[in-house]
Structures are given as C-alpha cells and as structure tokens.
Design an enzyme around this catalytic site. Structure first.
Site, PDB file in Angstrom:
ATOM      1  N   LYS A 150       3.725   1.580  -6.993  1.00  0.00           N
ATOM      2  CA  LYS A 150       2.267   1.827  -8.001  1.00  0.00           C
ATOM      3  C   LYS A 150       3.416   2.646  -9.162  1.00  0.00           C
ATOM      4  CE  LYS A 150      -2.309   0.966  -6.990  1.00  0.00           C
ATOM      5  NZ  LYS A 150      -3.697   1.626  -6.913  1.00  0.00           N
ATOM      6  N   ARG A 158      -3.485   1.689   2.190  1.00  0.00           N
ATOM      7  CA  ARG A 158      -3.073  -0.201   1.350  1.00  0.00           C
ATOM      8  C   ARG A 158      -1.383  -0.018   1.181  1.00  0.00           C
ATOM      9  NH1 ARG A 158      -3.514  -2.934  -3.045  1.00  0.00           N
ATOM     10  NH2 ARG A 158      -5.130  -4.684  -2.546  1.00  0.00           N
TER      11      ARG A 158
END
Length: 287
Positions: free
Chosen positions: A222, A256
């Site tokens: 991210k 995740r």
C-alpha cells in the site's frame, strides 16, 4: 476467540493468510493480471499451494477508475466464486464488496466471508451476512465513501476512531444475527488515512486486539509503505513484510496479501518466536 469461517475453525494463535485474487482489469498492484478467468483460476491454484487459508475475490478496484455497477461486479465474481468453491470445497472464500446485492449473489454461489472494505457504506451487506450465515469484515474508513481518496483527513486520535467505528459495526452485525465468531475488524490502512495515520495504527495495533475482536490487516504494497520508504508499487515487498511481522507480533490474526509464499514464511517465523509453532525441523546441536 475461536474464529469460524465457512467450514473451518481457527484457534486464536493461528495466523491466516488471505490471498488477493482480483477479477478487475485495472487493479493497482497486478494491473489486471487475473482479470481473465483462466488466469484467475491459475492464481487460486498457486496461492493455495503456497499456503493461503482464505481466497479474497474482488470485482471492483478500490481506488478511482472505470464505473462498475452491481450487475457488472456480480458478473465478474459470482460465477467465479462457484468455480472456486467446486475446485476447493474446504477453502475459505471471501469476496471484497460493499454492496448488499453483490453479497447476496456471492453467498448463494458459496462465499463464506464478506469483506466490507468500505465500512458499512451499504448497511444491507451486514444483513445479507446474517441471512446466509456468512462472516463479515468490519473496516474503518472514517467519512470516506467508496472509491474515493482521502483529502486532508484529520483525527483527534486515529486509533480511538478506528476502535469506535469498527466495534460499532461489529456489534451491529451481532445484533443482526451474524455469528460473533465470524466477525473481524480491519483498521483499513490507507483508507480514509494518510501515511502517518497508517503507521500509527500499525504501531498501536495491540489496542485493536485488546477489544477482543479478531483483527484483519490489509497492508500489502500500500501507499503508506511506499511513502514511508519512497518506493513504487513494485518495490514494496520488504516494507510490507516488515509491517506484517510487527502486526503479527502485536496480535493481528488475518493478513490480506498479494505475495503469499513470502508472507506465510514471515508469519510462521513470528509464530515460532512467540512459541505458538514448533520449528519445521530441529536438528542443530542434536547430532
């Protein structure tokens, strides 16, 4: 707390890998590599072999991009869920969606978990989870609406806000009839947050764990990792794994991720240091 997802039950010391499989042509990390059915199925086979516990299937890019209505999202994911269910009867299947009608379609196709990454934007999604006996991920996005970027977002205390909002969503889900053992909370790194916010929730993740709800983290590649290290998307694996190790040590349960094999090794190492997993082999000094 024992975590129950689909046919599986997981003890509170087990660290679970949730593998991302995007049925989108424009995903930020793989750029549509698994949009086509055959490639997506090959990806599922790969991540199962690498040790994934959960397959998380998504049909809409999280960020800005082409408009995808509910009918198109269902077309991308529902039949695929059914194929994965037939191929792997015992794997936990999650679907990344915020829409109740999509949740209904994928639960009918065999999904076990609804990954609501947009923090209850459609309140009917939790109702669908209750109706079908599915699990639910309750995420924190602040005031952000689906598929928008944060802009000058501020919190008096970001962790306090994360806890208040996710726990409220989790309690609402229980009130609707979702099994308490099938609910996770997610601080949602980057969603409704700047990089400093995401670093702080990682540093203070034990406060979320202390709520008693199982914690899911979605940190893989991210922007907060990229900005912290000043690296593009394709070079964020080491930073992601460092954040993963910290989150695992502080008590997160589900991770995740895009890179399953590397994550599985990190989680196994953390579990062994904690004393929750024996070494795979133990020969040194014994011969």
């Amino acid at each position: 707390m024992m975590l129950r997802l689909g046919r599986r039950e997981f003890a509170d010391h087990e660290l679970l890998v949730m593998a991302v499989v995007n049925r989108t042509p424009d995903s930020f990390f793989d750029r549509g590599a698994t949009y086509e059915r055959d490639r997506a199925l090959a990806r599922v086979d790969q991540v199962v072999a690498e040790g994934a516990d959960i397959i998380d299937i998504g049909g809409v890019k999280a960020g800005k991009g082409e408009i995808v209505d509910a009918a198109e999202e269902i077309r991308r994911v529902a039949e695929f869920v059914a194929e994965v269910r037939e191929r792997y009867p015992d794997i936990v299947i999650s679907v990344d969606t915020w829409r109740g009608e999509v949740g209904r379609a994928v639960c009918e196709a065999g999904a076990d978990l609804l990954n609501d990454a947009w923090g209850g934007a459609d309140p009917t999604l939790a109702e669908v989870a209750a109706e079908y006996g599915a699990g639910l991920v309750c995420a924190h996005v602040g005031q952000q609406t689906p598929r928008t970027d944060p802009h000058r977002v501020a919190y008096d205390d970001v962790v306090t806000d994360v806890i208040a909002r996710t726990v409220a969503l989790a309690n609402r889900a229980v009130g609707l009839g979702v099994d308490r053992r099938s609910i996770l909370i997610d601080p949602a790194h980057d969603f409704g947050k700047n990089t400093r916010h995401s670093l702080e929730i990682t540093r203070r993740l034990d406060e979320l764990v202390a709520t008693g709800w199982p914690v899911l983290v979605a940190m893989s590649n991210k922007d907060f990792v990229g900005e912290t290290l000043d690296l593009p998307v394709g070079e964020r694996l080491c930073g992601t794994l460092a954040a993963t190790a910290v989150a695992a040590w502080l008590g997160a349960r589900v991770f995740r991720v895009h890179q399953v094999r590397e994550t599985r090794q990190v989680l196994d190492m953390v579990a062994s240091i904690k004393g929750d997993r024996p070494p795979a082999v133990s020969r040194r000094g014994l011969a």
